[in-house]
Design an enzyme around this catalytic site. Structure first.
Site, short mmCIF file in Angstrom:
data_model
loop_
_atom_site.label_atom_id
_atom_site.label_comp_id
_atom_site.label_asym_id
_atom_site.label_seq_id
_atom_site.Cartn_x
_atom_site.Cartn_y
_atom_site.Cartn_z
N LYS A 65 36.48 33.35 39.78
CA LYS A 65 36.06 34.00 41.02
C LYS A 65 34.62 33.56 41.34
CE LYS A 65 34.04 38.31 39.33
NZ LYS A 65 32.72 38.21 39.94
N ASP A 70 31.67 40.69 45.24
CA ASP A 70 31.65 40.25 43.85
C ASP A 70 32.67 40.98 42.99
OD1 ASP A 70 30.50 38.62 41.77
OD2 ASP A 70 29.51 40.43 41.01
N HIS A 89 38.23 42.55 41.11
CA HIS A 89 38.48 43.36 39.92
C HIS A 89 39.10 44.71 40.22
CE1 HIS A 89 36.51 40.35 37.62
NE2 HIS A 89 35.28 40.68 37.90
#
Length: 515
Positions: free
Chosen positions: A164, A251, A256
Site C-alpha cells: 500500500k 494511509d 486496514h
C-alpha cells in the site's frame, strides 16, 4: 485456507521459486521481509530451491548485500536468533543493481534469473515484491511485462506483491488497477495488507464460525455497536513528505480498518477458498452506507497532533515540526468515522473506527459491545445498572481475545462486578516470533490469495471514504493541532460517540509477558 503461524510444523514447504524484491535497500526489506524469510526458513517452509534476489540502485555485490541484511537481522528476530538458520538463509540472498526505469536493465534481470534457475533449480517461478513508492508500481509492471517476465506457462508461475497505498483516491485506484491489468491477470496480483497476516485477524473467522454459541449472537439483535481502534504511538518519523500527501484517512482506513471490518461483519463463506471469502468481504463493503457531505460534518473527525509528553515521559514535537512537513500543514494525523450498514444482519448497528499517530499506545483492537440486559429483576437490590458485555479481539500487542461479563461479587448483598476472561496466544500456543508477513509471503508462494485484497475490495474501500476526502479537501481545518501527543486524540472523537450515548472503550494496554 491460509497458514496459521502456530502450525508451522505441519505445513509443507513452498514450491521452488525466486523472490525478487524491488527496493531491497529500504527499511521494509530489513525490518520485515528478511526477518519473515528467516522465520520461514527456521520453520522449514522455504524450499531448498529458493533464492531472494534484491534489486535497488545501491552499488554493491552479493556479499555486501548479505552483510547489510546481517547488520539488522538480530535486532528484528530477537533473542531466539540462530546463527545456523541465518547461515542457511544468508547464502540464498543475492543482489543486483538496477535502474527501475531503464528497460535495458530488465534484459539483464532476465539473464540473471535464467542463471539462478539453472544453478538453483527454481523452476522459473518468480515472486516479484514491489517494496517501492506507489508512483513506480505501473512503470515497473510495464517493464516486467515488456521483458516477458510476467508471462506464465503451465510449468511456471509469476506473481506480484504490491504494498500500500494502492491509489490516493477512488479514481487513482481504478486507474492503477486498469494499468496493472494490461500486464497481469487479477490472480497474479497480490495486494498485501500485513494486518491480515496477524493471527487474531484470521482467528476472527474461527471464533465466529467454529463456536456454536457465538454466531447466533453476531447480529443487530444482540450487538449494540462495534469499535475498531488502530493506534500508533510513533510519529511520522522520516516519512513526513509521504504523509503530507496521504494523511491518516488515506494511509489507514481504506487499506486496514475497512478490511478488518469486512472480516468481522461478513456472512459465513461457503468455504475458506480465496474467492468465496473475498466475495463475502466485498458484500460487507457494498452494504456500508457512504456518508453524504452533510453527514461528513457529524460522522467524521480529523485531528493533528501537537507537542506533548508520551506515557514514558518522552517530550515529542508537533507534527508540523517534523522533517518534510509544511509548518502550516492541514494534513490529519488522526481520523475517526461512524459508519452504518444497510443489510439485515447489521441494520442500525454503528461501527466506530479510529486511527492516529502519537497516541497513548501502540495498540490495535476490535471491541464488540453487546446490548445491556434488562434490569427489572434487580430493582430491589443494590444493582443500579448493568454493564454491557463485551468481546475484545486484540490484534497487537499480545494477540488474543478478551470477554468481559458480569458476575456476582461475593458477599451477603447482590452486587455485580465486571470480570474478564482472557485468552492470549502466547499462553496457549507458545510465542511464535513473527512480523505479520510470514503467512502472507508463504501464501503467495503457494498461490493462496485468501488474505490478499482483490481489485474490487480496494475500489470499494475508496468509494466509502471518498466523500470524506472531498469534504475535508474543500473545508480546511481551523483548529490544527487539536490534540496533544501522548493522548487518545481530539475531543471531537469522543463527541462522535457521546452524541449517541456511548463512549470509546478505555484501553489499558496489557504488559508484555515476562516484563
Amino acid at each position: 485456507m491460509s497458514l496459521m503461524q502456530t502450525d508451522y510444523t505441519e505445513a509443507p514447504p513452498a514450491p521452488p521459486n525466486v523472490m525478487i524484491i524491488f527496493g531491497a535497500g529500504g527499511d521494509l526489506t530489513k525490518r520485515k521481509l528478511v526477518p519473515a524469510l528467516y522465520h520461514l526458513c527456521n520453520a522449514k517452509l522455504l524450499p531448498d530451491s529458493f533464492v531472494m534476489l534484491g534489486l535497488d540502485r545501491l552499488d554493491m555485490d552479493d556479499d555486501a548485500f548479505r552483510a547489510l541484511m546481517a547488520e539488522h537481522i538480530r535486532d528484528h528476530v530477537g533473542e531466539r536468533f540462530d546463527d545456523g538458520v541465518w547461515g542457511r538463509l544468508c547464502e540464498r540472498l543475492q543482489y543486483m543493481k538496477i535502474d527501475m526505469l531503464n528497460g535495458h536493465d530488465y534484459e539483464l534481470l532476465c539473464e540473471r534469473l535464467s542463471r539462478i534457475d539453472a544453478e538453483r533449480a527454481t523452476d522459473g517461478n518468480y515472486l516479484f515484491y514491489m517494496a517501492i513508492p506507489p508512483s513506480l508500481f505501473s512503470k515497473v509492471a510495464d517493464h516486467l511485462g515488456d521483458a516477458g517476465l510476467l508471462h506464465e506457462t503451465d510449468e511456471d508461475w509469476r506473481r506480484v506483491i504490491i504494498e500500500k497505498p494502492f491509489g490516493q483516491d477512488l479514481d487513482s485506484a481504478i486507474a492503477l488497477n486498469n494499468h496493472l491489468h494490461k500486464n497481469l491477470d487479477e490472480d497474479q496480483i497480490y495486494r498485501i495488507d500485513h494486518y491480515l497476516g496477524k493471527e487474531t485477524v484470521q482467528n476472527i473467522m474461527v471464533f465466529r464460525f467454529a463456536n456454536g454459541f457465538i454466531e447466533p449472537l453476531w447480529n443487530r439483535n444482540y450487538i449494540d455497536h462495534v469499535q475498531i481502534t488502530v493506534a500508533e504511538s510513533v510519529g511520522v518519523e522520516h516519512r513526513g513528505a509521504y504523509y503530507e500527501e496521504a494523511g491518516a484517512m488515506r494511509d489507514m482506513i481504506p487499506n486496514h480498518l475497512l478490511v478488518l471490518l469486512g472480516f468481522l461483519a461478513m456472512e459465513p463463506p461457503n468455504s475458506f477458498e480465496a474467492t468465496a471469502l473475498r466475495d463475502e468481504v466485498n458484500k460487507v463493503l457494498d452494504a456500508i452506507t457512504p456518508l453524504t457531505p452533510e453527514q461528513v460534518l457529524t460522522h467524521a473527525v480529523r485531528g493533528q497532533y501537537g507537542a506533548g509528553t508520551m506515557p514514558n515521559g518522552e517530550q515529542v514535537a508537533a507534527y508540523r515540526a517534523s522533517p518534510g512537513v509544511d509548518p502550516n500543514s492541514h494534513t490529519e494525523t488522526f481520523a475517526a468515522l461512524k459508519l452504518g450498514m444497510d443489510n439485515w444482519r447489521w441494520a442500525g448497528v454503528p461501527f466506530y473506527l479510529r486511527t492516529g499517530k502519537r497516541l497513548t499506545a501502540q495498540y490495535t483492537e476490535i471491541a464488540i459491545q453487546f446490548k445491556k440486559a434488562p434490569t427489572i429483576m434487580f430493582q430491589d437490590t443494590e444493582v443500579d445498572d448493568l454493564e454491557p458485555d463485551m468481546v475484545v479481539l486484540r490484534i497487537q500487542p499480545n494477540e488474543g481475545i478478551q470477554m468481559s461479563l458480569g458476575a456476582k461479587i461475593p458477599g451477603p448483598t447482590m452486587r455485580i462486578g465486571a470480570v474478564n476472561m482472557d485468552f492470549c496466544y502466547e499462553d496457549y500456543f507458545g510465542n511464535k516470533p513473527a512480523t505479520g508477513y510470514e503467512t502472507l509471503i508463504y501464501d503467495c508462494m503457494k498461490g493462496d490469495a485468501t488474505l490478499y485484497k482483490h481489485a474490487d475490495t480496494v475500489e470499494k474501500g475508496w468509494e466509502i471514504v471518498q466523500s470524506v476526502l472531498d469534504v475535508w479537501s474543500a473545508l480546511p481545518p481551523r483548529d490544527f493541532p487539536n490534540y496533544a501527543a501522548g493522548t487518545w486524540g481530539p475531543a471531537a472523537a469522543g463527541d462522535l460517540l457521546k452524541r449517541d450515548g456511548r463512549l470509546w472503550r478505555r484501553i489499558q494496554v496489557p504488559k508484555a509477558h515476562g516484563r
